[in-house]
Design a protein around this motif. Structure first.
Motif, PDB file in Angstrom:
ATOM      1  N   ASP A 113       0.623  -1.155  -0.428  1.00 63.42           N
ATOM      2  CA  ASP A 113      -0.314   0.257   0.003  1.00 63.42           C
ATOM      3  C   ASP A 113       1.061   1.320  -0.289  1.00 63.42           C
ATOM      4  O   ASP A 113       0.184   2.398  -0.145  1.00 63.42           O
ATOM      5  CB  ASP A 113      -1.131   0.020   1.269  1.00 63.42           C
ATOM      6  CG  ASP A 113      -2.292  -1.019   1.188  1.00 63.42           C
ATOM      7  OD1 ASP A 113      -2.423  -1.463  -0.355  1.00 63.42           O
ATOM      8  OD2 ASP A 113      -2.639  -1.248   2.334  1.00 63.42           O
ATOM      9  N   LYS A 114       2.055   1.339   0.372  1.00 60.10           N
ATOM     10  CA  LYS A 114       3.601   2.318   0.103  1.00 60.10           C
ATOM     11  C   LYS A 114       3.713   2.503  -1.062  1.00 60.10           C
ATOM     12  O   LYS A 114       4.733   3.087  -1.574  1.00 60.10           O
ATOM     13  CB  LYS A 114       3.659   1.904   1.026  1.00 60.10           C
ATOM     14  CG  LYS A 114       2.985   2.075   3.104  1.00 60.10           C
ATOM     15  CD  LYS A 114       3.726   2.107   3.733  1.00 60.10           C
ATOM     16  CE  LYS A 114       3.561   3.051   5.404  1.00 60.10           C
ATOM     17  NZ  LYS A 114       4.020   3.022   6.637  1.00 60.10           N
ATOM     18  N   MET A 115       3.779   1.787  -2.334  1.00 55.66           N
ATOM     19  CA  MET A 115       4.121   1.417  -3.388  1.00 55.66           C
ATOM     20  C   MET A 115       3.129   2.249  -4.260  1.00 55.66           C
ATOM     21  O   MET A 115       1.266   1.018  -5.030  1.00 55.66           O
ATOM     22  CB  MET A 115       4.351   0.168  -3.528  1.00 55.66           C
ATOM     23  CG  MET A 115       5.891   0.297  -3.273  1.00 55.66           C
ATOM     24  SD  MET A 115       7.007  -1.628  -3.595  1.00 55.66           S
ATOM     25  CE  MET A 115       5.343  -3.160  -2.704  1.00 55.66           C
ATOM     26  N   LEU A 116       3.400   2.230  -5.263  1.00 52.81           N
ATOM     27  CA  LEU A 116       2.044   3.279  -6.649  1.00 52.81           C
ATOM     28  C   LEU A 116       3.549   2.836  -7.823  1.00 52.81           C
ATOM     29  O   LEU A 116       4.516   2.670  -8.307  1.00 52.81           O
ATOM     30  CB  LEU A 116       2.167   5.068  -6.762  1.00 52.81           C
ATOM     31  CG  LEU A 116       1.531   5.408  -5.218  1.00 52.81           C
ATOM     32  CD1 LEU A 116       1.977   6.466  -5.561  1.00 52.81           C
ATOM     33  CD2 LEU A 116       0.583   5.072  -4.825  1.00 52.81           C
ATOM     34  N   ILE A 117       2.142   2.124  -9.083  1.00 52.01           N
ATOM     35  CA  ILE A 117       2.782   2.258 -10.722  1.00 52.01           C
ATOM     36  C   ILE A 117       3.207   3.062 -11.042  1.00 52.01           C
ATOM     37  O   ILE A 117       2.030   3.985 -11.297  1.00 52.01           O
ATOM     38  CB  ILE A 117       1.547   0.826 -10.796  1.00 52.01           C
ATOM     39  CG1 ILE A 117       1.256   0.140  -9.829  1.00 52.01           C
ATOM     40  CG2 ILE A 117       1.955   0.644 -12.178  1.00 52.01           C
ATOM     41  CD1 ILE A 117       0.707  -1.029  -9.898  1.00 52.01           C
ATOM     42  N   MET A 480       9.432   0.927 -12.409  1.00 56.05           N
ATOM     43  CA  MET A 480       7.813   0.776 -12.601  1.00 56.05           C
ATOM     44  C   MET A 480       7.673   1.555 -11.367  1.00 56.05           C
ATOM     45  O   MET A 480       5.792   1.273 -11.087  1.00 56.05           O
ATOM     46  CB  MET A 480       7.358  -0.271 -13.426  1.00 56.05           C
ATOM     47  CG  MET A 480       7.712  -0.010 -15.086  1.00 56.05           C
ATOM     48  SD  MET A 480       6.994   1.290 -15.793  1.00 56.05           S
ATOM     49  CE  MET A 480       8.350   0.618 -16.914  1.00 56.05           C
ATOM     50  N   LEU A 481       7.943   1.444 -10.102  1.00 53.02           N
ATOM     51  CA  LEU A 481       7.608   1.712  -8.882  1.00 53.02           C
ATOM     52  C   LEU A 481       8.441   2.868  -8.190  1.00 53.02           C
ATOM     53  O   LEU A 481       9.142   3.138  -8.937  1.00 53.02           O
ATOM     54  CB  LEU A 481       7.930   0.364  -7.766  1.00 53.02           C
ATOM     55  CG  LEU A 481       7.475  -1.327  -8.357  1.00 53.02           C
ATOM     56  CD1 LEU A 481       7.523  -2.557  -7.045  1.00 53.02           C
ATOM     57  CD2 LEU A 481       4.971  -1.220  -8.265  1.00 53.02           C
ATOM     58  N   ARG A 482       7.264   2.684  -7.911  1.00 55.91           N
ATOM     59  CA  ARG A 482       8.137   4.685  -6.815  1.00 55.91           C
ATOM     60  C   ARG A 482       6.958   4.466  -5.700  1.00 55.91           C
ATOM     61  O   ARG A 482       6.248   3.775  -4.720  1.00 55.91           O
ATOM     62  CB  ARG A 482       7.345   6.251  -7.456  1.00 55.91           C
ATOM     63  CG  ARG A 482       7.641   6.010  -8.201  1.00 55.91           C
ATOM     64  CD  ARG A 482       9.300   6.553  -8.263  1.00 55.91           C
ATOM     65  NE  ARG A 482       9.775   6.805  -9.226  1.00 55.91           N
ATOM     66  CZ  ARG A 482      10.305   6.539 -10.624  1.00 55.91           C
ATOM     67  NH1 ARG A 482      10.603   4.807 -10.370  1.00 55.91           N
ATOM     68  NH2 ARG A 482      10.858   6.714 -11.949  1.00 55.91           N
ATOM     69  N   GLY A 483       7.208   4.871  -4.225  1.00 56.67           N
ATOM     70  CA  GLY A 483       7.482   4.610  -2.817  1.00 56.67           C
ATOM     71  C   GLY A 483       6.685   5.505  -2.115  1.00 56.67           C
ATOM     72  O   GLY A 483       6.708   7.273  -2.955  1.00 56.67           O
ATOM     73  N   ILE A 484       5.895   5.501  -1.986  1.00 56.65           N
ATOM     74  CA  ILE A 484       4.933   6.797  -0.381  1.00 56.65           C
ATOM     75  C   ILE A 484       4.992   6.448   0.896  1.00 56.65           C
ATOM     76  O   ILE A 484       4.957   5.759   1.352  1.00 56.65           O
ATOM     77  CB  ILE A 484       3.858   6.783  -1.243  1.00 56.65           C
ATOM     78  CG1 ILE A 484       3.426   8.582  -0.728  1.00 56.65           C
ATOM     79  CG2 ILE A 484       2.868   6.353  -1.186  1.00 56.65           C
ATOM     80  CD1 ILE A 484       2.475   9.215  -1.507  1.00 56.65           C
ATOM     81  N   GLY A 485       5.559   7.310   1.717  1.00 57.58           N
ATOM     82  CA  GLY A 485       5.466   7.913   2.746  1.00 57.58           C
ATOM     83  C   GLY A 485       6.821   6.807   3.342  1.00 57.58           C
ATOM     84  O   GLY A 485       6.405   6.016   4.598  1.00 57.58           O
ATOM     85  N   LEU A 486       7.851   6.092   2.700  1.00 58.18           N
ATOM     86  CA  LEU A 486       8.601   5.524   3.137  1.00 58.18           C
ATOM     87  C   LEU A 486       9.913   5.904   3.067  1.00 58.18           C
ATOM     88  O   LEU A 486      10.046   6.836   2.502  1.00 58.18           O
ATOM     89  CB  LEU A 486       8.647   4.349   1.699  1.00 58.18           C
ATOM     90  CG  LEU A 486       7.637   3.682   1.539  1.00 58.18           C
ATOM     91  CD1 LEU A 486       8.147   2.277   0.760  1.00 58.18           C
ATOM     92  CD2 LEU A 486       7.569   2.403   2.986  1.00 58.18           C
ATOM     93  N   THR A 487      11.149   5.781   4.717  1.00 61.91           N
ATOM     94  CA  THR A 487      12.070   6.224   4.437  1.00 61.91           C
ATOM     95  C   THR A 487      13.151   5.707   3.271  1.00 61.91           C
ATOM     96  O   THR A 487      13.145   5.085   2.957  1.00 61.91           O
ATOM     97  CB  THR A 487      12.653   5.483   6.058  1.00 61.91           C
ATOM     98  OG1 THR A 487      13.001   4.208   6.125  1.00 61.91           O
ATOM     99  CG2 THR A 487      11.524   5.651   6.906  1.00 61.91           C
ATOM    100  N   GLU A 488      14.161   6.214   3.792  1.00 58.77           N
ATOM    101  CA  GLU A 488      14.920   6.069   3.093  1.00 58.77           C
ATOM    102  C   GLU A 488      15.664   4.414   2.811  1.00 58.77           C
ATOM    103  O   GLU A 488      16.313   3.594   2.038  1.00 58.77           O
ATOM    104  CB  GLU A 488      16.964   6.979   3.042  1.00 58.77           C
ATOM    105  CG  GLU A 488      16.342   8.685   2.362  1.00 58.77           C
ATOM    106  CD  GLU A 488      16.173   8.892   1.239  1.00 58.77           C
ATOM    107  OE1 GLU A 488      16.513   7.662   0.223  1.00 58.77           O
ATOM    108  OE2 GLU A 488      15.218  10.000   0.534  1.00 58.77           O
TER     109      GLU A 488
END
Length: 501
Positions: A113-117, A480-488
């Motif tokens: 739920d913290k990864m976007l396509i 093809m993935l991007r994170g959202i609200g994740l730490t480094e």
């Protein structure tokens, strides 16, 4: 002496104006929550026995019932929530280990739920799966590193044994015993129609299901329940279960209440006894020992079947997977900490293991760094809930996914998490004949087929939106993935960039 009164977790609310006293709730509840009081001429409820399976609510013809969580609480304490206080009371009274079913319900992060396509726009046009070819077929097993030719210059087409999947989804290991014969039949028939595979789990293979062997993965676990030559030859692949996500580091447990005549015969154990498999395989204490078992199984089946090694997602999973890949395994199955179970010690289920997303990313990267990624396929499970999770798993490096809980939901499971009690009102996690017959395999298998057809279409739509027309082009494509609200650190382990980068 301490007085420990456990107020019911759920309360049955009955609308007397709507209730027509048809007694459907009485007939349907295996936990005997409902009863008819002849003197009072009314229906009464034993709230303490309710597990919130929703069977009575679903079948009440006048919608006179609903189940609600109790609002009775102990004094608020952030360090000692009510569930922990109640657990302490129960163990003080019994001296026993707490058992739980299904997956980890704790509010840990869900990385899916913290990864976007990503999606195509202008320079890389999208693909319409309704009008253009889209390939979701995949093969599991070791892949040749080079093309080989015979003495006459023809390509040698005979390679390592592989599993061919029409879609990158399989039904994960659920043993006969933990689930009913009708549930197993539904899984087997659906796998056959879909062109995928279902897994026997560690309970052996019922004699009626040998006909589905071409779409069956047979499991060899530490207890060796139901394992014999005919069993090994029956399946399309063999899976060695070293661990599972719900209970890493311990063996399996099937309560004796589920071991009836058929289960006893299939598992080759005494009727009515708990089937507790050892924590380790007693012939495996090193990678070298594992290699010996892998090649013993290959030898026993004429090297015609791929061998899978299933492990739980734990902190050093990448190093473990590297050793398994070098031991001769064709496929590695990794089960995350949210993986389901029929029965597990509550504390282990809720506290041991790591998320499948982080385990998958670290394993895929380790195998690539060591140049052995094509020597083994990677299958992951442990709360793969929908088509979006599947796309993200493949982009992180999986070749395919295992689904368990989602398959049970398709069969009617309501996640009441009381499988170990053997009284499943939906006919799934039970061996009681009167309950088993509630699940019609003719309907069940069609619902499973519908679910996976729907997911397959959604996977194709998401791939098309990315401008990708093949599962193989998506595998390990973390761009093809991007994170959202994740730490480094989390982004680094997952190997993806943050949204906006």
């Amino acid at each position: 002496m301490a007085i420990n009164y456990f107020y019911p977790d759920y309360e049955v609310i009955r609308n007397e104006k709507k209730c027509i006293k048809c007694k459907a709730c009485v007939r349907q509840c295996a936990n005997e929550v409902h009863a008819y009081d002849e003197e009072l001429d009314c229906l009464v409820s034993d709230d303490a026995s309710c597990v919130d399976c929703q069977r009575c609510v679903s079948l009440c013809p006048t919608r006179a019932l609903k189940i609600v969580e109790t609002d009775n609480t102990f004094k608020k304490n952030a360090n000692w929530p009510q569930a922990m206080i109640t657990d302490a009371y129960r163990q003080a009274g019994t001296g026993g280990v707490l058992l739980s079913s299904m997956g980890n319900p704790q509010p840990y992060p869900v990385y899916w739920d913290k990864m976007l396509i990503n999606a195509s726009q202008v320079t890389n046009p999208s693909i319409d799966p309704l009008r253009e070819p889209m390939e979701t077929q995949t093969f599991l097993g070791k892949k040749p590193r080079t093309i080989k030719f015979d003495s006459e210059g023809n390509i040698v087409s005979e390679t390592y044994p592989n599993l061919k999947l029409s879609i990158p989804i399989m039904f994960s290991a659920m043993s006969y015993g933990s689930i009913s014969k009708n549930a197993h039949e539904s899984l087997a028939r659906a796998a056959t129609e879909l062109g995928i595979y279902y897994n026997t789990g560690e309970g052996g293979l019922h004699q009626d299901f040998y006909q589905y062997g071409a779409n069956t993965i047979v499991q060899v676990a530490s207890g060796r329940f139901g394992v014999h030559k005919k069993y090994l030859e029956a399946g399309a692949a063999i899976e060695i279960k070293m661990g599972q996500g719900a209970k890493p580091g311990i063996g399996g447990h099937l309560p004796g209440t589920k071991v009836g005549e058929d289960v006893s015969r299939t598992r080759m154990i005494p009727r009515g006894t708990d089937a507790i498999s050892p924590a380790p395989h007693h012939d495996i204490y090193s990678i070298e020992d594992l290699r010996q078992l892998i090649f013993s199984l290959k030898e026993a089946t004429d090297y015609k079947k791929p061998v899978i090694v299933k492990i739980a997602a734990v902190h050093n999973v990448a190093a473990i997977a590297s050793g398994i890949a070098r031991s001769g395994a064709d496929i590695i199955a990794i089960d995350g900490y949210r993986g389901g179970t029929g029965a597990a010690p509550t504390r282990i289920r809720d506290n041991v293991g790591i998320p499948i997303e982080l385990a998958l990313a670290s394993v895929d990267q380790r195998l690539r760094d060591e140049g052995i990624r094509n020597d083994v396929s990677v299958v992951v499970g442990g709360s793969v809930r929908n088509a979006g999770d599947i796309v993200k798993a493949i982009a992180l490096g999986a070749d395919a996914v295992y689904i368990g809980t989602a398959a049970l939901l398709a069969l009617g499971c309501h996640l009441c998490r009381s499988c170990h009690g053997a009284k499943c009102n939906w006919g799934i996690a039970t061996q009681r004949p009167d309950l088993v017959k509630r699940l019609n395999p003719e309907i069940g298998y069609k619902r499973l087929v519908n679910l996976l057809h729907a997911w397959d279409h959604e996977v194709k739509e998401m791939m098309g939106g990315m401008g990708i027309n093949s599962i193989e082009s998506l595998r390990g494509n973390r761009l093809m993935l991007r994170g959202i609200g994740l730490t480094e650190k989390e982004l680094d382990i997952l190997g993806i960039s943050h949204a906006g980068e």
